[in-house]
Design a protein around this motif. Structure first.
Motif, PDB file in Angstrom:
ATOM      1  N   UNK A 390       0.808  -1.216   0.000  1.00 33.60           N
ATOM      2  CA  UNK A 390       0.000   0.000   0.000  1.00 33.60           C
ATOM      3  C   UNK A 390       0.845   1.273   0.000  1.00 33.60           C
ATOM      4  N   UNK A 391       2.120   1.071   0.070  1.00 31.32           N
ATOM      5  CA  UNK A 391       3.003   2.224   0.284  1.00 31.32           C
ATOM      6  C   UNK A 391       2.741   3.391  -0.661  1.00 31.32           C
ATOM      7  N   UNK A 392       2.668   3.094  -1.948  1.00 38.43           N
ATOM      8  CA  UNK A 392       2.414   4.250  -2.812  1.00 38.43           C
ATOM      9  C   UNK A 392       1.239   3.973  -3.743  1.00 38.43           C
ATOM     10  N   UNK A 393       0.129   3.746  -3.113  1.00 40.66           N
ATOM     11  CA  UNK A 393      -1.064   3.436  -3.883  1.00 40.66           C
ATOM     12  C   UNK A 393      -1.493   4.644  -4.706  1.00 40.66           C
ATOM     13  N   UNK A 395       0.128   6.546  -6.307  1.00 42.67           N
ATOM     14  CA  UNK A 395       1.039   6.853  -7.393  1.00 42.67           C
ATOM     15  C   UNK A 395       0.580   6.329  -8.737  1.00 42.67           C
TER      16      UNK A 395
ATOM     17  N   UNK B 682      11.727  10.069  -9.967  1.00 40.44           N
ATOM     18  CA  UNK B 682      10.927   8.957 -10.480  1.00 40.44           C
ATOM     19  C   UNK B 682      10.905   9.011 -11.992  1.00 40.44           C
ATOM     20  N   UNK B 723      -1.437   1.132 -13.282  1.00 40.80           N
ATOM     21  CA  UNK B 723      -0.561   0.242 -12.511  1.00 40.80           C
ATOM     22  C   UNK B 723      -1.085  -1.179 -12.597  1.00 40.80           C
ATOM     23  N   UNK B 726       2.211  -3.499  -8.120  1.00 47.72           N
ATOM     24  CA  UNK B 726       3.016  -2.601  -7.300  1.00 47.72           C
ATOM     25  C   UNK B 726       4.244  -3.328  -6.804  1.00 47.72           C
ATOM     26  N   UNK B 727       5.274  -2.575  -6.644  1.00 46.27           N
ATOM     27  CA  UNK B 727       6.518  -3.102  -6.086  1.00 46.27           C
ATOM     28  C   UNK B 727       6.897  -4.455  -6.677  1.00 46.27           C
ATOM     29  N   UNK B 738       7.405   2.112 -13.430  1.00 46.15           N
ATOM     30  CA  UNK B 738       7.800   3.355 -12.768  1.00 46.15           C
ATOM     31  C   UNK B 738       8.858   3.000 -11.741  1.00 46.15           C
TER      32      UNK B 738
END
Lengths: 403, 770
Positions: A390-393, A395, B682, B723, B726-727, B738
């Protein structure tokens, strides 16, 4: 580094032992830095300014030599000067200091110091100590990583890569109306050579690596040669003769990777720690690229893999950065020490990489810990995502793709 | 008036010196004097030798008298005065107009009635405007200076010359008389008699002055004939007028009386024509003198000029006419001022409107890319040769040199590859810039190196280009290896640098006999590959060429085997390419491509303006050093210019900055809207290779800095940009992500910039800064 007492042996150290050590060469400071963790107790020689107030109220301050015992709160290591400063609070009072007073010890060569490990001497600490006690140390390798316009002069020792000097010189680009650029390049070589001779002691023959993209390193070697001939300087000629020219893709420091894995270097320095580390990192990256499920990085996936016993006999390697240990609080450290022990138990290899080497820095960018598994596991990061995804949702705002 | 004062002061000392025997006449010379005089004259004549013929005896005598029989001084005087430069005293000539203003005064009206300029009072008055009075301590008779100040000497000399010149033109035939009479002018020049003559009233009020003046008369006895009357003491004008009046009516052409000459300085040359005309039609002479008065520079101008000259310590002898020299001097003075100003003055042009107004050819730059040894440099060398940018002789010379080291086929490439190491090794190392013009466009060539080690240089070139020529080696095997090598990497790079128009030059087709099948095969493969890279096929053109022989570069191939190709030549394709729109109105950004030293400025930078505009005198901010500099001057396309706009390749001479603050790769920007320096940013990237957090090189134009991927933030959808994950643990080749990049040091970067990431000698990703 060696024990102060000749009777002391590595095997005799149990968890609670106070170990008295004598640093004898600059690199020992680096080892000491790895050994001394926050919370440990260190006793060493100190110079302290003591102010005394007489009965009349006048003050007298003097510098006294004394031994102080402190509990470490922080350490600072200066790699270029090989100086280690250990700060902490006094735990044993004497005529000059009270308990709780702050002091920063400057550890010095050839002055003994004593360590009590707060967590006891665990396997990682003992391994570090063992490395530090190793007397058989090869010479540090000198490498010049260069590119037209700048050069990095590095000293690669067993455990550290020290950037001694960075040389920058503007070399005019090619212009049609302009004269030949060789003038600018010559100035650059001249500057680099003089810096190199100043920064590194060549009084005894030592290996020199010249690495660059294109022909810069080659030309630089030719330049040293011609300078040696011109000045009738035998030493320069010998340096040029011994220099190994290696191709690298850039002149930046991280190109040392390529330098260290180049066949030229591997041939001469096969069994050095850093070349092993470099090749291990390359293996790891290779597996990542292949995405065969046997390479993982980051604390959580690696921990899971180790717990599963996937890092074991038959190619399992655990890579941990030593900076990782240095910065940890005691419980976390214990956990990772246990991890290392588990890997060793399973028959795998546990490598503590020096963060002061290029390979260690590569590992550092991966979070300081990585593992090559014995067998592939593909879903190690599955639940990982749920926990910290959830850290940079915010974004993820959609935009039209330009690329 | 000033003139009078000056003159009076000039001889003041003389006057005093001579005062003792002031009443002496020529005839009354003592016998001793006579003896001395005779002796002296003989001595002087001897000393002058041949030159003696140029001076009259009277002149010698006068000089002797003046110098108290000092032969040496007299000789020096005579030589300087009469022999080497035949000149007259300026004062004398100048005087007549000065006196005219007072003609109406009853006391001397009769005296002036014969004066042609008598009716032009204005004229005189202007002459007498006395701003000069305070100068040189020449005010009043009490001034201590027995001599003229340097300034005045200068002025006098200059005036004399100017006067003489004009006069000589007018009265060439009086030359002989001029020399004869000049001695007489010479003396009067130093007297202040005219003052008295002009200003009767003043004379009366200043009796002493007139007395003081009169001794000068004693010096005049040496002069021939008419001088006696002057020697009478007292206010001369009372004595003088009758003689003057008498003489002139007698013979208008005759010489004026000596006294008149003394008085008005109207020597034979100057006064005579005036007299002549005066008496026939008074108005004619009038107008003439009037014209005369203005044809010459006004005394004020002369003095000013002389002062300016004296200030600059230039030699007094000025050959030019007064007016022009004055102008020259004023210009010089202005020029001096400009040099003193510390900073170049901005002309505050509205560059954008200037740009619109200037109907310049459109400018475009293109980069030539391709695999190593595809023949990029050779093709460009041939192109330049055919466009006559380089001549055949140069190429022949290069060919000779190339043959010496056994590489004659490289001769054309050497037109662009000028460095020794490039020539010895036969590869291009750095970007070579050259330019040529067609009828519609001025092109800048950026010849990029093909070798993979020099891709940073190629990136630098591509970042300056509007479009690209991709050179492909058609010979067997070479194309295939190229496609795996830099053909691929270069086209990826070009695409990620934002170049959308690409011309594919299929080179060396002559080696496969201009085989159309080969051309089609390559065309098919390359277009497939390019469209996969993201090029639109309408922006891609294919031209079969031979770089070595020049077929289809500028001219159509004459080889019958190549007749199947009917399309445009390379240059035609270039002309058809429309450069992308320039960001003219945005704040200035220019990446420094080169820093060097020129005679104009120790710090000269070269680069292409990415956006905005600049002009001479503008302040600039160099990032990341944050130092300010000023534009001393600039060159656009090697021509001096006042301004330049986005798209121009400019050479800028900087001032007020130290070279240590300016490096290749830095960005020059508008100090009011500076670019920020960042070390973490970024990026939205397209991965060409597998990405995990790792160290890499960050390239932007000439700038390259080591850094690392700090984190992989998200995988993005290729089309929508949304997206998808994520990560991610890693980013695979071909996906869009990104990422956060951290650099070792701060560098100037801003959103929208195109960044290339390289690692281990390969381009791993390229993208846009967010």
């Amino acid at each position: 580094m060696r024990f102060v007492s000749k009777k002391q042996t590595l095997e005799a150290i149990d968890a609670e032992t106070a170990v008295a050590l004598l640093p004898v060469e600059p690199e020992d400071m680096w080892h000491a830095n790895n050994l001394i963790a926050v919370g440990d107790i260190v006793k060493a020689h100190a110079i302290r300014k003591v102010t005394q107030t007489s009965s009349t109220g006048s003050t007298l301050s003097e510098r006294v030599h004394t031994d102080l015992t402190i509990r470490v709160t922080s350490t600072f290591f200066d790699p270029a000067a090989s100086a280690l400063h250990v700060s902490g609070t006094v735990v044993r009072e004497n005529a000059f200091v009270n308990i709780g007073q702050h002091h920063t010890l400057d550890l010095e060569l050839n002055r003994p110091f004593t360590i009590w490990k707060s967590t006891g001497w665990d396997s990682v600490a003992l391994q570090t100590l063992q490395e530090a006690l190793n007397d058989d140390k090869p010479d540090a390798l000198v490498a010049v990583v260069m590119q037209a316009g700048f050069a990095n002069i590095c000293l690669i020792s067993e455990f550290q890569t020290v950037i001694k000097q960075r040389v920058e010189s503007s070399v005019p680009a090619k212009r049609l109306e302009g004269k030949d650029k060789s003038e600018g390049m010559k100035g650059f070589y001249e500057k680099t050579l003089s810096t190199l001779l100043r920064a590194v002691d060549f009084s005894t023959p030592r290996p020199l690596l010249l690495a660059s993209p294109g022909f810069v390193a080659q030309d630089f070697r030719a330049y040293i040669q011609s300078e040696g001939a011109r000045r009738a300087d035998k030493r320069l000629q010998r340096i040029a003769k011994d220099a190994v020219v290696v191709h690298s893709t850039t002149g930046h420091v991280y190109a040392l990777n390529e330098v260290l894995k180049s066949p030229e270097v591997q041939a001469t320095m096969r069994d050095k720690k850093f070349t092993n580390e470099t090749s291990l990192m390359d293996q790891f990256f290779d597996r990542m690229r292949r995405d065969d499920g046997r390479a993982w990085y980051g604390a959580k996936p690696v921990e899971k893999a180790v717990m599963e016993g996937a890092v074991g006999r038959g190619g399992g390697v655990l890579l941990i950065n030593n900076a990782f240990f240095r910065s940890m609080d005691i419980p976390t450290r214990k956990r990772y020490v246990a991890l290392v022990d588990k890997v060793k138990e399973d028959g795998g290899e546990a490598k503590v990489l020096s963060s002061d080497h290029e390979s260690g820095q590569r590992l550092d960018s991966l979070g300081g810990i990585a593992a090559i598994l014995t067998y592939p596991i593909f879903d190690l990061d599955e639940d990982d995502d749920d926990q910290e995804g959830e850290a940079d949702a915010g974004d993820g705002a959609a935009g039209t793709m330009v690329i | 008036m000033s003139r009078h004062q000056d003159i009076r002061n000039l001889d003041y000392q003389d006057v005093l010196d001579d005062y003792e025997g002031y009443s002496e006449e020529e005839d009354e010379l003592s016998s001793k004097d006579r003896a001395l005089m005779t002796q002296g004259t003989a001595d002087v004549q001897a000393a002058l030798g041949v030159e003696a013929s140029k001076v009259t005896k009277a002149q010698i005598e006068e000089a002797l008298w003046h110098y108290y029989y000092d032969v040496d001084k007299s000789v020096a005087y005579l030589v300087s005065k009469f022999i080497s430069p035949p000149q007259k005293t300026a004062k004398v000539v100048e005087l007549p107009p000065t006196t005219t203003s007072n003609t109406h005064r009853p006391s001397c009206s009769h005296f002036f009635q014969d004066m042609p300029w008598g009716n032009i009072p204005r004229d005189r008055e202007t002459v007498f405007i006395p701003p000069q009075l305070p100068r040189g301590g020449l005010l009043g008779g009490s001034g201590p200076g027995p001599k003229m100040s340097k300034l005045q000497m200068l002025a006098a000399a200059r005036k004399k010359k100017a006067e003489e010149k004009s006069l000589q033109e007018k009265v060439g035939n009086t030359q002989a008389k001029l020399t004869e009479l000049s001695i007489q002018q010479d003396r009067p020049a130093k007297e202040n008699i005219p003052l008295a003559g002009g200003f009767g009233k003043r004379l009366k009020t200043s009796e002493t002055t007139s007395e003081g003046r009169s001794p000068i008369a004693t010096t005049e006895p040496k002069r021939p004939e008419q001088h006696q009357p002057v020697s009478k003491d007292g206010p001369e004008d009372t004595v003088q007028p009758p003689t003057e009046v008498e003489k002139i009516p007698e013979a208008p052409i005759a010489k004026p009386s000596a006294f008149a000459q003394t008085l008005f300085g109207s020597d034979s040359a100057s006064s005579k024509p005036q007299h002549q005309e005066l008496f026939t039609p008074p108005h004619a002479s009038f107008s003439e003198s009037f014209l005369d008065a203005f044809s010459k520079p006004s005394p004020d101008d002369l003095v000013l000029a002389a002062q300016a000259k004296a200030g600059k310590k230039t030699p007094a002898a000025q050959k030019k006419k007064g007016a022009s020299s004055t102008n020259a001097v004023t210009n010089d003075v202005k020029a001096l001022k400009i040099e003193e100003t510390p900073l170049p003055k901005s002309r505050n042009l509205n560059v954008l409107s200037e740009f619109e107004r200037s109907k310049k050819k459109k400018t475009a730059s293109f980069v030539v890319v391709g695999h190593v040894d595809a023949g990029k440099s050779t093709m460009m060398g041939r192109l330049l040769l055919e466009l006559n940018v380089v001549d055949q002789r140069t190429v022949d010379k290069l060919r000779q040199e190339a043959e010496k080291i056994g590489k004659s086929s490289f001769a054309l490439a050497w037109v662009l590859d000028q460095r020794t190491e490039e020539r010895v090794r036969g590869v291009t190392i750095d970007i070579a810039t050259n330019r040529f013009e067609t009828d519609t466009t001025a092109f800048t060539i950026l010849d990029a190196p093909g070798h993979r080690d020099f891709i940073p240089n190629m990136i630098a070139g591509a970042s300056q280009a509007d479009f690209a020529i991709l050179v492909i080696d058609a010979s067997t095997g070479a194309f295939e290896s190229g496609l795996k090598g830099q053909t691929k990497e270069h086209s990826l790079l070009i695409r990620s640098m934002g170049v959308s128009r690409i011309i594919v030059a299929i080179n060396k087709l002559d080696t496969v006999g201009w085989s159309q099948e080969r051309f089609d095969e390559i065309k098919h493969q390359v277009s497939g590959f390019l469209s996969g890279t993201g090029f639109q096929l309408k922006n891609v053109a294919f031209v079969p060429v031979s770089g070595l022989n020049g077929d289809n570069l500028v001219h159509k191939s004459s080889d019958p085997a190549a007749s199947w190709y009917t399309g445009a030549t390379l240059v035609e394709e270039l002309e058809a390419s429309e450069p992308s729109a320039r960001a003219l109105a945005k704040p200035l950004r220019m990446t420094i491509a080169d820093v060097f030293r020129t005679p104009q400025s120790p710090l000269t930078i070269f680069g292409r303006i990415d956006s905005g505009s600049l002009q001479m005198g503008d302040p600039l901010l160099v990032q990341p050093s944050g130092e300010k500099a000023y534009i001393k001057s600039l060159l656009v396309d090697e021509e001096p210019a006042d301004w330049a706009v986005a798209g121009h390749s400019v050479v800028v001479h900087l001032s007020n900055i130290d070279a240590i603050h300016v490096r290749v790769g830095d960005i020059v920007c508008d100090p009011n809207k500076p670019i920020q320096c960042v070390d973490t940013f970024k990026l939205k990237v397209l991965a060409f290779d597998f990405l995990i957090p790792m160290p890499l090189d960050v390239h932007r134009g000439r700038l390259h800095a080591p850094g690392k991927i700090e984190s992989l933030d998200a995988l993005l959808d290729k089309v929508t940009g949304g997206v998808t994950k994520k990560k991610p643990r890693c980013v695979k080749a071909g996906s869009v992500a990104r990422i956060t990049v951290k650099l070792g040091s701060k560098v100037p970067l801003e959103a929208g910039m195109r960044i290339v990431l390289r690692s281990g000698g390969d381009t791993v990703a390229a993208g846009l800064l967010e």
